[in-house]
Design a protein around this motif. Structure first.
Motif, short mmCIF file in Angstrom:
data_model
loop_
_atom_site.label_atom_id
_atom_site.label_comp_id
_atom_site.label_asym_id
_atom_site.label_seq_id
_atom_site.Cartn_x
_atom_site.Cartn_y
_atom_site.Cartn_z
N TYR A 1 -16.30 24.15 -36.22
CA TYR A 1 -16.07 22.90 -35.48
C TYR A 1 -15.65 22.41 -36.92
O TYR A 1 -15.32 21.14 -36.50
CB TYR A 1 -15.95 23.15 -34.73
N ARG B 1 -12.07 19.53 -36.75
CA ARG B 1 -10.93 20.51 -37.41
C ARG B 1 -10.02 21.29 -35.41
O ARG B 1 -8.74 21.22 -35.80
CB ARG B 1 -11.07 21.99 -37.25
N TYR B 2 -10.56 20.68 -34.31
CA TYR B 2 -10.10 21.07 -33.35
C TYR B 2 -10.69 20.24 -31.76
O TYR B 2 -11.29 19.09 -32.11
CB TYR B 2 -11.05 22.19 -33.09
#
Length: 74
Positions: free
Chosen positions: A19, A38-39
């Protein structure tokens, strides 16, 4: 009682680095809503740790770049 990893805290996942580091954007009981590199994910608080100084600088730089590019509050 202090909420571990409250809103605005810089954190990283204890089990994986996939992550990247992130910033807590919400709290719901024992879960934290985190904007990772990224999330955006909901993660149990006990699965998070405080971000290192380097990780904190990384996420702050990414948030500044995103704000400069798109404006708004990230």
């Amino acid at each position: 009682m202090e909420t571990p990893h409250g809103p605005g805290s810089f954190v990283a996942h204890t089990g994986t680095d996939v992550y990247g580091p992130g910033k807590v954007i919400g709290v719901d009981g024992r879960h934290r809503r985190v904007r990772f590199v990224r999330y955006v994910a909901t993660v149990r608080a006990e699965d998070l740790r405080a971000a290192s100084a380097g990780e904190t600088r990384e996420i702050q730089a990414r948030l500044r770049a995103r704000k400069a590019r798109y404006g708004g509050e990230w």
